[in-house]
Write a protein that holds these residues in place. Structure first.
Motif, PDB file in Angstrom:
ATOM      1  N   GLY A 122     -13.543   3.245   2.639  1.00  0.00           N
ATOM      2  CA  GLY A 122     -12.844   2.147   3.291  1.00  0.00           C
ATOM      3  C   GLY A 122     -11.756   2.689   4.189  1.00  0.00           C
TER       4      GLY A 122
ATOM      5  N   SER B 190     -10.677  -8.867  13.135  1.00  0.00           N
ATOM      6  CA  SER B 190     -10.687  -8.074  11.909  1.00  0.00           C
ATOM      7  C   SER B 190     -10.813  -6.604  12.282  1.00  0.00           C
ATOM      8  CB  SER B 190     -11.869  -8.465  11.015  1.00  0.00           C
ATOM      9  OG  SER B 190     -11.784  -9.812  10.619  1.00  0.00           O
TER      10      SER B 190
ATOM     11  N   LYS C 262       0.801  -7.344   1.598  1.00  0.00           N
ATOM     12  CA  LYS C 262      -0.198  -6.411   1.069  1.00  0.00           C
ATOM     13  C   LYS C 262       0.092  -4.994   1.550  1.00  0.00           C
ATOM     14  CE  LYS C 262      -3.999  -9.724   0.635  1.00  0.00           C
ATOM     15  NZ  LYS C 262      -5.373 -10.074   1.092  1.00  0.00           N
TER      16      LYS C 262
ATOM     17  N   GLU D  60      -7.327  -3.414   2.501  1.00  0.00           N
ATOM     18  CA  GLU D  60      -8.304  -4.490   2.686  1.00  0.00           C
ATOM     19  C   GLU D  60      -8.364  -4.886   4.158  1.00  0.00           C
ATOM     20  OE1 GLU D  60      -7.327  -7.875   0.337  1.00  0.00           O
ATOM     21  OE2 GLU D  60      -7.189  -6.734  -1.543  1.00  0.00           O
ATOM     22  N   ASP D  61      -9.527  -5.371   4.559  1.00  0.00           N
ATOM     23  CA  ASP D  61      -9.624  -5.913   5.910  1.00  0.00           C
ATOM     24  C   ASP D  61      -8.938  -7.277   5.942  1.00  0.00           C
ATOM     25  OD1 ASP D  61     -10.269  -6.157   8.560  1.00  0.00           O
ATOM     26  OD2 ASP D  61     -12.430  -6.018   8.299  1.00  0.00           O
ATOM     27  N   PHE D  62      -8.697  -7.779   7.127  1.00  0.00           N
ATOM     28  CA  PHE D  62      -8.078  -9.094   7.285  1.00  0.00           C
ATOM     29  C   PHE D  62      -8.724  -9.797   8.466  1.00  0.00           C
ATOM     30  CE2 PHE D  62      -5.298  -5.802   9.222  1.00  0.00           C
ATOM     31  CZ  PHE D  62      -5.488  -6.106  10.560  1.00  0.00           C
TER      32      PHE D  62
ATOM     33  N   SER E 263     -12.907  -4.643  11.013  1.00  0.00           N
ATOM     34  CA  SER E 263     -14.346  -4.364  11.045  1.00  0.00           C
ATOM     35  C   SER E 263     -14.987  -4.677  12.395  1.00  0.00           C
ATOM     36  CB  SER E 263     -15.064  -5.155   9.949  1.00  0.00           C
ATOM     37  OG  SER E 263     -14.830  -6.541  10.105  1.00  0.00           O
TER      38      SER E 263
ATOM     39  N   ASP F 251      -4.039   4.794  -0.548  1.00  0.00           N
ATOM     40  CA  ASP F 251      -4.675   3.531  -0.930  1.00  0.00           C
ATOM     41  C   ASP F 251      -5.691   3.099   0.122  1.00  0.00           C
ATOM     42  OD1 ASP F 251      -3.122   3.418  -3.184  1.00  0.00           O
ATOM     43  OD2 ASP F 251      -1.749   1.873  -2.434  1.00  0.00           O
TER      44      ASP F 251
ATOM     45  N   TYR G  11       0.818  -1.208   0.000  1.00  0.00           N
ATOM     46  CA  TYR G  11       0.000   0.000   0.000  1.00  0.00           C
ATOM     47  C   TYR G  11       0.852   1.259   0.000  1.00  0.00           C
ATOM     48  CZ  TYR G  11      -3.763  -3.173   1.471  1.00  0.00           C
ATOM     49  OH  TYR G  11      -4.672  -4.190   1.556  1.00  0.00           O
TER      50      TYR G  11
END
Length: 205
Positions: A154, A50, A136, A37-39, A52, A34, A30
């Protein structure tokens, strides 16, 4: 003699492979701006975590760290202090251990549990067991920090790099990069310094 030559060649290939992995991580990780993404990674309490899960978070201080790196150990108290200061303001520390534990057994889950207990970690300490998350992000060191801001698009990367400008002596720090970045985000301002060089041990692959 032939065996020695073969072993030397294998050592060279393995060394180049490790270098290539890090180069890929840097190239493909990243960048500021950018969306990350979640993980879902396992915490030391056995639960999967996560980003979230943190419904009330305004963002995150994602920190790649470990037990065995002297730089990471030297920053532990400062990482704890960051979480103590900012978690209640909406920016919790999310610590991730990225090393290959076959190469670095001192970073095993059992050792992570021991370290977290002895230091009194108040934040999740997750293991990137499959080593799928740190590439990532483009993380290459421990510690290596990525500040994310939760937005309608996001989790946007707002800062990448070091915690501050003095890994050797917390009392001699002149610029607190992470604190400055989070303080700016909390005020709705632009991050003053968006990227710095992370100083630490190379992530073990």
């Amino acid at each position: 003699m032939k065996t020695i030559k073969i072993l030397s060649l294998l050592t060279l290939i393995i060394g180049l492979s490790a270098f290539t992995v890090n180069k890929i991580a840097v190239a493909d990780g990243y960048k500021v701006g950018d969306v990350a993404e979640d993980f879902k990674l396992m915490n030391i309490d056995g639960k999967m975590v996560s980003l979230s899960d943190y419904k009330d978070a305004k963002g995150y201080i994602v920190t790649f760290t470990c037990n065995t790196c002297p730089y990471a150990v030297g920053y532990e108290d400062r990482i704890i202090a960051l979480n103590n200061k900012y978690a209640s303001m909406g920016y919790p520390v999310i610590a991730i251990m990225p090393n290959n534990t076959d190469v670095q057994p001192g970073d095993s889950m059992d050792k992570m549990k021991e370290r977290a207990k002895s230091k009194g970690f108040t934040f999740p300490y997750l293991i990137d067991k499959e080593q799928s998350v740190y590439p990532k992000y483009g993380a290459t060191k421990t510690p290596h920090v990525f500040i994310l801001q939760k937005t309608s698009k996001g989790n946007v990367v707002k800062y990448i790099g070091a915690i501050d400008d003095n890994y050797q002596d917390a009392s001699a720090v002149k610029t607190k990069y992470v604190e400055n970045a989070v303080n700016a985000l909390l005020k709705g301002d632009d991050v003053p310094e968006k990227e710095t060089k992370a100083i630490g041990c190379t992530i073990k692959v």
